[in-house]
Design a protein around this motif. Structure first.
Motif, PDB file in Angstrom:
ATOM      1  N   ASP A 185      21.541  50.793  37.642  1.00 24.63           N
ATOM      2  CA  ASP A 185      22.789  51.199  38.287  1.00 24.63           C
ATOM      3  C   ASP A 185      23.965  50.927  37.352  1.00 24.63           C
ATOM      4  OD1 ASP A 185      21.533  51.964  40.641  1.00 24.63           O
ATOM      5  OD2 ASP A 185      21.671  49.938  41.498  1.00 24.63           O
ATOM      6  N   PRO A 186      25.039  51.697  37.489  1.00 20.44           N
ATOM      7  CA  PRO A 186      26.238  51.403  36.693  1.00 20.44           C
ATOM      8  C   PRO A 186      26.737  49.990  36.969  1.00 20.44           C
ATOM      9  CG  PRO A 186      26.417  53.549  37.769  1.00 20.44           C
ATOM     10  CD  PRO A 186      25.209  52.883  38.356  1.00 20.44           C
ATOM     11  N   VAL A 187      27.293  49.361  35.943  1.00 22.14           N
ATOM     12  CA  VAL A 187      27.818  48.007  36.103  1.00 22.14           C
ATOM     13  C   VAL A 187      29.175  48.075  36.789  1.00 22.14           C
ATOM     14  CG1 VAL A 187      28.593  45.922  34.916  1.00 22.14           C
ATOM     15  CG2 VAL A 187      26.601  47.182  34.063  1.00 22.14           C
ATOM     16  N   PRO A 188      29.337  47.451  37.956  1.00 22.54           N
ATOM     17  CA  PRO A 188      30.641  47.435  38.632  1.00 22.54           C
ATOM     18  C   PRO A 188      31.568  46.459  37.911  1.00 22.54           C
ATOM     19  CG  PRO A 188      29.029  46.175  39.874  1.00 22.54           C
ATOM     20  CD  PRO A 188      28.308  46.733  38.695  1.00 22.54           C
ATOM     21  N   LEU A 189      32.433  46.990  37.086  1.00 23.60           N
ATOM     22  CA  LEU A 189      33.255  46.176  36.194  1.00 23.60           C
ATOM     23  C   LEU A 189      34.726  46.329  36.539  1.00 23.60           C
ATOM     24  CD1 LEU A 189      33.025  44.375  33.631  1.00 23.60           C
ATOM     25  CD2 LEU A 189      33.359  46.452  32.281  1.00 23.60           C
ATOM     26  N   GLU A 190      35.424  45.193  36.605  1.00 21.08           N
ATOM     27  CA  GLU A 190      36.865  45.201  36.855  1.00 21.08           C
ATOM     28  C   GLU A 190      37.537  44.280  35.841  1.00 21.08           C
ATOM     29  OE1 GLU A 190      39.874  43.794  40.442  1.00 21.08           O
ATOM     30  OE2 GLU A 190      37.971  44.753  40.970  1.00 21.08           O
ATOM     31  N   THR A 191      38.689  44.680  35.338  1.00 22.35           N
ATOM     32  CA  THR A 191      39.402  43.854  34.368  1.00 22.35           C
ATOM     33  C   THR A 191      40.720  43.377  34.955  1.00 22.35           C
ATOM     34  OG1 THR A 191      40.490  45.758  33.330  1.00 22.35           O
ATOM     35  CG2 THR A 191      38.384  45.047  32.405  1.00 22.35           C
ATOM     36  N   LYS A 192      41.119  42.174  34.537  1.00 18.53           N
ATOM     37  CA  LYS A 192      42.366  41.606  35.024  1.00 18.53           C
ATOM     38  C   LYS A 192      42.928  40.685  33.951  1.00 18.53           C
ATOM     39  CE  LYS A 192      44.295  38.778  38.772  1.00 18.53           C
ATOM     40  NZ  LYS A 192      43.983  38.103  40.064  1.00 18.53           N
ATOM     41  N   VAL A 193      44.050  41.084  33.366  1.00 19.41           N
ATOM     42  CA  VAL A 193      44.708  40.223  32.399  1.00 19.41           C
ATOM     43  C   VAL A 193      45.357  39.074  33.154  1.00 19.41           C
ATOM     44  CG1 VAL A 193      46.468  40.045  30.611  1.00 19.41           C
ATOM     45  CG2 VAL A 193      45.104  42.131  30.806  1.00 19.41           C
ATOM     46  N   SER A 194      44.964  37.851  32.830  1.00 22.09           N
ATOM     47  CA  SER A 194      45.440  36.680  33.552  1.00 22.09           C
ATOM     48  C   SER A 194      46.309  35.827  32.635  1.00 22.09           C
ATOM     49  CB  SER A 194      44.254  35.843  34.053  1.00 22.09           C
ATOM     50  OG  SER A 194      43.379  36.620  34.830  1.00 22.09           O
ATOM     51  N   ASP A 195      47.604  35.757  32.935  1.00 24.65           N
ATOM     52  CA  ASP A 195      48.443  34.846  32.165  1.00 24.65           C
ATOM     53  C   ASP A 195      48.252  33.439  32.711  1.00 24.65           C
ATOM     54  OD1 ASP A 195      49.944  34.586  34.484  1.00 24.65           O
ATOM     55  OD2 ASP A 195      51.594  35.829  33.769  1.00 24.65           O
ATOM     56  N   PHE A 196      48.904  32.459  32.083  1.00 22.68           N
ATOM     57  CA  PHE A 196      48.649  31.075  32.452  1.00 22.68           C
ATOM     58  C   PHE A 196      49.156  30.741  33.847  1.00 22.68           C
ATOM     59  CE2 PHE A 196      48.505  30.420  27.707  1.00 22.68           C
ATOM     60  CZ  PHE A 196      47.138  30.176  27.672  1.00 22.68           C
ATOM     61  N   HIS A 197      50.146  31.467  34.353  1.00 23.10           N
ATOM     62  CA  HIS A 197      50.581  31.244  35.729  1.00 23.10           C
ATOM     63  C   HIS A 197      49.521  31.737  36.719  1.00 23.10           C
ATOM     64  CE1 HIS A 197      54.729  30.785  33.965  1.00 23.10           C
ATOM     65  NE2 HIS A 197      54.673  29.771  34.795  1.00 23.10           N
ATOM     66  N   GLU A 198      48.779  32.759  36.333  1.00 25.97           N
ATOM     67  CA  GLU A 198      47.685  33.219  37.181  1.00 25.97           C
ATOM     68  C   GLU A 198      46.572  32.166  37.224  1.00 25.97           C
ATOM     69  OE1 GLU A 198      45.974  35.835  39.869  1.00 25.97           O
ATOM     70  OE2 GLU A 198      47.968  35.923  38.964  1.00 25.97           O
ATOM     71  N   TRP A 199      46.342  31.503  36.090  1.00 23.98           N
ATOM     72  CA  TRP A 199      45.376  30.399  36.084  1.00 23.98           C
ATOM     73  C   TRP A 199      45.868  29.270  36.988  1.00 23.98           C
ATOM     74  CZ3 TRP A 199      40.664  30.339  33.462  1.00 23.98           C
ATOM     75  CH2 TRP A 199      40.458  31.365  32.531  1.00 23.98           C
ATOM     76  N   ALA A 200      47.188  29.011  36.966  1.00 23.41           N
ATOM     77  CA  ALA A 200      47.756  27.977  37.836  1.00 23.41           C
ATOM     78  C   ALA A 200      47.588  28.355  39.308  1.00 23.41           C
ATOM     79  CB  ALA A 200      49.227  27.766  37.503  1.00 23.41           C
ATOM     80  N   ARG A 201      47.721  29.635  39.611  1.00 22.47           N
ATOM     81  CA  ARG A 201      47.476  30.105  40.979  1.00 22.47           C
ATOM     82  C   ARG A 201      46.048  29.760  41.400  1.00 22.47           C
ATOM     83  NH1 ARG A 201      44.773  34.809  42.328  1.00 22.47           N
ATOM     84  NH2 ARG A 201      44.942  35.425  44.523  1.00 22.47           N
ATOM     85  N   GLY A 202      45.105  29.941  40.493  1.00 29.64           N
ATOM     86  CA  GLY A 202      43.728  29.569  40.805  1.00 29.64           C
ATOM     87  C   GLY A 202      43.617  28.105  41.173  1.00 29.64           C
ATOM     88  N   ALA A 203      44.339  27.253  40.453  1.00 27.78           N
ATOM     89  CA  ALA A 203      44.315  25.824  40.775  1.00 27.78           C
ATOM     90  C   ALA A 203      44.896  25.562  42.159  1.00 27.78           C
ATOM     91  CB  ALA A 203      45.089  25.046  39.714  1.00 27.78           C
ATOM     92  N   ALA A 204      45.948  26.293  42.525  1.00 25.91           N
ATOM     93  CA  ALA A 204      46.514  26.131  43.868  1.00 25.91           C
ATOM     94  C   ALA A 204      45.495  26.482  44.938  1.00 25.91           C
ATOM     95  CB  ALA A 204      47.771  26.986  44.011  1.00 25.91           C
ATOM     96  N   VAL A 205      44.649  27.473  44.662  1.00 22.38           N
ATOM     97  CA  VAL A 205      43.618  27.854  45.633  1.00 22.38           C
ATOM     98  C   VAL A 205      42.646  26.705  45.862  1.00 22.38           C
ATOM     99  CG1 VAL A 205      41.662  29.405  46.060  1.00 22.38           C
ATOM    100  CG2 VAL A 205      43.835  30.325  45.237  1.00 22.38           C
ATOM    101  N   LEU A 206      42.402  25.876  44.851  1.00 19.22           N
ATOM    102  CA  LEU A 206      41.561  24.693  45.058  1.00 19.22           C
ATOM    103  C   LEU A 206      42.149  23.813  46.154  1.00 19.22           C
ATOM    104  CD1 LEU A 206      40.863  23.633  41.345  1.00 19.22           C
ATOM    105  CD2 LEU A 206      39.391  25.004  42.830  1.00 19.22           C
TER     106      LEU A 206
END
Length: 385
Positions: free
Chosen positions: A352-373
């Motif tokens: 099957d085709p690979v379901p691929l999505e791209t997302k450029v993540s700046d460092f504030h986006e990484w910080a958002r991930g930490a907030a989700v923790l």
């Protein structure tokens, strides 16, 4: 994390399941919630009543259109702005911070440069940044911190090559200064959790994330939980060999490894070694896009490596989706055709085709991930990852 951890308590497992479903997918009608959780109408009414009475869930206004169509049921939702969370991403050069809502929307951001890697001084800086956020958001519910490297029990940084840390009890240090519950994890794990709850992986049973930036990060969600291993945060990319017979020789990583072929420092090193000039990653991508022979070759080799990695993940993990994230995924835009060719070359013709999505993540986006923790700790009532 201490016993002072705030949480949605007291909630029964069923009530918590309903609240989380609305948080991550809402607003939802009662019938949709019942379908998602396999509940009878009576059971759903029993579970939602105390949630509505406590204000945890609210009923959205019924629209005139729904009344005309004979569907007066009011969708249930969470008040996203009812609580706020701080998230921090620590790099070797700076600390990036954000404040988010309960649904992880960023409502404030800031960054501070680092002139030291001393753990006590960085904990002091996190305290000052938190205090600054509290001027506008005085009732922060918790703090999440993402770091590159290995973290034990979501509290102690076991090893971080960028900061030179070993066995740093960061959660305890920051909690002692701020008085708020603190959770610490690898930045890759934080980003994956954020995407699983509120982003590209929402609602998926098998979801993989590959991050490209200063290093290579990889994670796999199975059944809604992040797969944990002993090598988490220890730099899997250095030993993820893509081309055992070639590839660039760089200061970091084995020849032909994902680190040597794909990371931003390695790509910049290759161009600098060939030209004697210091150029940024963005300049290299732009030069490759305009047809510069050297930059095109370096980016083309990186794109083939990326396609090979994606194919390997698809072949062995069989995820429903693969997310490419990080500061380095711009090469997928510049050399997307090469990435796609490499994926096809390393997959079975009938796959099957690979379901691929791209997302450029700046460092504030990484910080958002930490907030989700921090959001997860509040919602789940536990600090277990």
């Amino acid at each position: 994390m201490s016993a002072r951890t705030a949480s949605w308590l007291p909630l029964s497992p069923g009530e918590r399941a309903v609240a989380i479903e609305v948080l991550t997918h809402g607003p939802l009608s009662r019938s949709e919630i019942a379908k998602r959780l396999s509940l009878s109408p009576g059971s759903l009414t029993r579970l939602t009543k105390p949630l509505i009475e406590s204000g945890l869930l609210v009923e959205e206004a019924t629209t005139a259109a729904s009344l005309r169509q004979g569907r007066p049921s009011q969708p249930l939702d969470i008040v996203a702005g009812s609580q706020n969370f701080a998230g921090f991403k620590i790099t070797g050069d700076a600390v990036y911070g954000v404040v988010t809502t309960l649904r992880s929307e960023i409502v404030a951001r800031r960054s501070e440069p680092l002139d030291t890697h001393d753990p006590e001084e960085i904990a002091d800086l996190l305290h000052r940044m938190t205090t600054g956020f509290q001027e506008s958001f005085p009732c922060l519910a918790g703090i999440g911190i993402g770091v590159g490297g290995n973290v034990r029990h979501r509290a102690t940084v076991v090893a971080n090559a960028f900061l030179g840390w070993e066995e740093v009890p960061l959660a305890e240090m920051v909690e002692g200064r701020t008085g708020l519950p603190v959770v610490v994890d690898s930045d890759v794990a934080a980003l994956i959790e954020a995407e699983a709850w509120f982003g590209a992986g929402r609602g998926l049973d098998r979801f993989a994330v590959l991050t490209i930036g200063a290093g290579i990060g990889y994670g796999l969600m199975l059944g809604g939980r992040l797969v944990r291993t002993g090598e988490d945060g220890h730099g899997v990319g250095k030993r993820w060999i893509i081309n055992a017979n070639g590839g660039p020789l760089t200061p970091e990583g084995e020849r032909g490894s994902a680190t040597a072929l794909l990371t931003i420092p390695s790509i910049c090193y290759q161009v600098r070694a060939a030209t004697g000039r210091d150029v940024t990653y963005e300049q290299i991508l732009a030069a490759a896009a305009s047809g510069d022979p050297l930059c095109s070759r370096v980016i083309g080799e990186a794109a083939r490596a990326l396609g090979t990695l994606v194919a390997q993940i698809a072949n062995f993990a069989m995820p429903e989706k693969i997310l490419l994230a990080g500061e380095g995924v711009g090469l997928a835009d510049v050399a997307g055709g090469v990435v796609h060719e490499a994926i096809l070359a390393n997959r079975h013709p009938m796959a099957d085709p690979v379901p691929l999505e791209t997302k450029v993540s700046d460092f504030h986006e990484w910080a958002r991930g930490a907030a989700v923790l921090a959001i997860q700790v509040l919602v789940l009532g536990t600090n277990e990852g």
